[in-house]
Structure formats: structure tokens, C-alpha cells
Design a protein around this motif. Structure first.
Motif, PDB file in Angstrom:
ATOM      1  N   GLU A   1       0.821  -1.214   0.000  1.00  0.00           N
ATOM      2  CA  GLU A   1       0.000   0.000   0.000  1.00  0.00           C
ATOM      3  C   GLU A   1       0.855   1.264   0.000  1.00  0.00           C
ATOM      4  O   GLU A   1       0.377   2.326  -0.369  1.00  0.00           O
ATOM      5  N   ALA A   2       2.115   1.139   0.418  1.00  0.00           N
ATOM      6  CA  ALA A   2       3.030   2.286   0.438  1.00  0.00           C
ATOM      7  C   ALA A   2       3.986   2.246  -0.752  1.00  0.00           C
ATOM      8  O   ALA A   2       5.097   2.761  -0.679  1.00  0.00           O
ATOM      9  N   SER A   3       3.543   1.662  -1.847  1.00  0.00           N
ATOM     10  CA  SER A   3       4.437   1.366  -2.967  1.00  0.00           C
ATOM     11  C   SER A   3       5.048   2.589  -3.652  1.00  0.00           C
ATOM     12  O   SER A   3       5.998   2.445  -4.424  1.00  0.00           O
ATOM     13  N   PHE A   4       4.517   3.788  -3.378  1.00  0.00           N
ATOM     14  CA  PHE A   4       5.081   4.989  -3.996  1.00  0.00           C
ATOM     15  C   PHE A   4       5.831   5.851  -2.977  1.00  0.00           C
ATOM     16  O   PHE A   4       6.200   6.978  -3.257  1.00  0.00           O
ATOM     17  N   LEU A   5       6.066   5.299  -1.800  1.00  0.00           N
ATOM     18  CA  LEU A   5       6.817   6.006  -0.767  1.00  0.00           C
ATOM     19  C   LEU A   5       8.234   5.453  -0.691  1.00  0.00           C
ATOM     20  O   LEU A   5       8.442   4.273  -0.409  1.00  0.00           O
TER      21      LEU A   5
END
Length: 275
Positions: free
Chosen positions: A252-256
Motif C-alpha cells: 500500500e506504500a508502494s510509492f513512498l
């Protein structure tokens, strides 16, 4: 291929809570700690709690490059590296300035270097920095930044002593610089592993109710007023930090990546509001 997780400092406090969370998110979980008794007990506890992962203790000092090489080799044997929660570290009352910089920053750099060859698409790593990194002198200091950028330099400690001056010998000052160094390292490491689809972030806890946190509070009464005047008016709980880490490690945090997440109950916000 099995998914593999690694938690350092897994024997107690925030590392232990991170291990609890990861034990249901991966298939094989390596628990790393210098304290053999504690990490063996934690591994036994998690193994008997019905979690998804097969849990394995791994006794090592985070500053031991050979030990970290063995850790990386073991992780590679077990499967594909999915998640790393690097919570191992020491605080100002626990050691002198050299040891603090060596464990909190050099150790983090050694771990990142050892695990980098295992990074692949979906690998995520979270390193623990600290709210303390945001205190102290914030004026640009090129010599200090240059030294912080090379924690694996053979003369790193001497360079820091020369750049900061004798003030670095105060363990609190050394801790502040070490944690700033972790935040900088995460930025650089994110760029290194990004091309293969891996991510690296850091979290900066505020004052959290752990044995280590309570030890610091006993020596620094001002910490009580920081807690009382924070936006939430209380210290954090280890499981609250673990929840943030679990999110950062999740898809869910794949772009952080390459960022620091401040988890301080609004301490900094309260200080800013009063300034």
C-alpha cells in the motif's frame, strides 16, 4: 519462493512489536539482536503464537560486517527479501559518542550495504531515525554533511569530530547527528535500489514508552514536559510505531521511498505553534 523478513533489535521495544507485525506478513522471519537470551526468547514466543512465518533468531552486532554478510547469505538461502525493519540502535545514556555513531549510523550503512544485493521488486526497508534529528543546530554545515554522506569511510569518526568540534563528544549531540545521518542515508539508498523496484524509508519516533525510552527519561527530566506539551499529551506506544512501519513495508506504500515519517504525537507541531 518464500518471502523473507528481517527485524533488527527484535528482542524488545519497538523492534519486538515490528517482529510481531511482520510475523504475519512474510513466510520466513529472521530476528536479529545482540542479546542472545532475549532474541531466543522472542523467537520462541512468536513461533508458539500461531503466526504465519517460520521464525529464526540470528545473534549479531549490527556493527559486525562479517555477521551482516552471514545474515544476508542466510536471507538469500531462505527466499526473496520482502521486508526489513531496522530498529536496532542505542540512545545517549547507553554509550559514548563513538559507539553511538558506530551503532546508529555506521551499523545502518553496513546493513544497507549487506542487503543491497538482495533487493528486488517489492523489497522494502524501514530504518529507525529519531525526532532528535530535528533538534539542534539546523544551519547548513557542509563539512558535517560531507562526513555524514560517507559513514563507511575508515576515518568517519575522526571526520565527524573535526567537522562538528568537541561538542560531538556529548552523547546527545552524537545521537542527533547519527539520526540525521540515518535520514540522509535513506535518501541515498532509495536512489540506489529504486531501479530494481525496491524502496527505503525511515521513521523518526518521538518519545515512546519502551525500556530504552524510560531510561532516557530518567536522565533527562525535560522529556516529561515535551510529552505533556505535545499535541496528544502522551508518549507513544511501541505498537503504534510498529503499525506505521508495517504500512511503510506494505504494498500500500508502494510509492513512498526516500522519505522520513515523523511519528511523535505532535511534539514538533506543539513546539512550532509556540514559537
Amino acid at each position: 519462493m518464500s518471502t523473507v523478513g528481517i527485524v533488527t533489535g527484535a528482542g524488545r521495544g519497538m523492534g519486538l512489536e515490528c517482529a510481531r507485525r511482520l510475523a504475519d506478513d512474510v513466510e520466513r522471519l529472521l530476528l536479529v539482536d545482540l542479546d542472545e537470551v532475549t532474541v531466543l526468547a522472542t523467537a520462541a514466543q512468536l513461533s508458539g503464537a500461531g503466526h504465519r512465518a517460520v521464525v529464526e533468531p540470528f545473534v549479531s552486532d549490527i556493527t559486525d560486517a562479517d555477521g551482516l554478510t552471514r545474515l544476508a547469505a542466510r536471507a538469500g538461502e531462505l527466499g526473496s527479501l520482502r521486508a526489513v525493519a531496522h530498529a536496532a540502535g542505542i540512545s545517549p545514556t547507553m554509550a559514548d559518542w563513538r559507539r553511538i555513531l558506530s551503532v546508529d549510523l555506521v551499523g545502518t550503512a553496513l546493513l544497507a550495504e549487506a542487503l543491497r544485493p538482495l533487493a528486488t521488486r517489492g523489497t522494502a526497508m524501514v530504518c529507525f531515525a529519531s525526532m532528535a534529528a530535528m533538534f539542534g543546530d539546523s544551519a547548513p554545515q557542509p563539512a558535517v554533511e560531507a562526513a555524514l554522506a560517507e559513514p563507511l569511510d575508515a576515518h568517519f569518526l575522526d571526520r565527524m569530530r573535526e567537522a562538528v568540534g568537541p561538542g560531538i563528544e556529548d552523547p546527545g549531540v552524537a545521537y542527533t547527528w547519527a539520526k540525521r545521518g540515518v535520514q540522509r542515508l535513506v535518501q541515498r539508498e532509495a536512489v540506489r535500489v529504486g531501479p530494481v523496484g525496491a524502496r527505503v524509508c525511515s521513521v523518526s519516533p518521538g518519545i515512546v514508552g519502551t525500556p530504552q525510552g524510560r531510561q532516557e527519561a530518567e536522565h533527562h527530566p525535560s522529556m516529561k514536559s515535551l510529552v505533556e506539551s505535545s499535541a496528544l499529551g502522551r508518549e507513544g506506544r511501541p505498537e503504534e510505531l510498529a503499525a506505521v512501519v508495517a504500512f511503510l513495508l506494505s504494498d500500500e506504500a508502494s510509492f513512498l521511498t526516500g522519505v522520513d515519517i515523523l511519528v511523535d504525537g505532535g511534539t514538533r507541531a506543539a513546539l512550532a505553534a509556540r514559537s
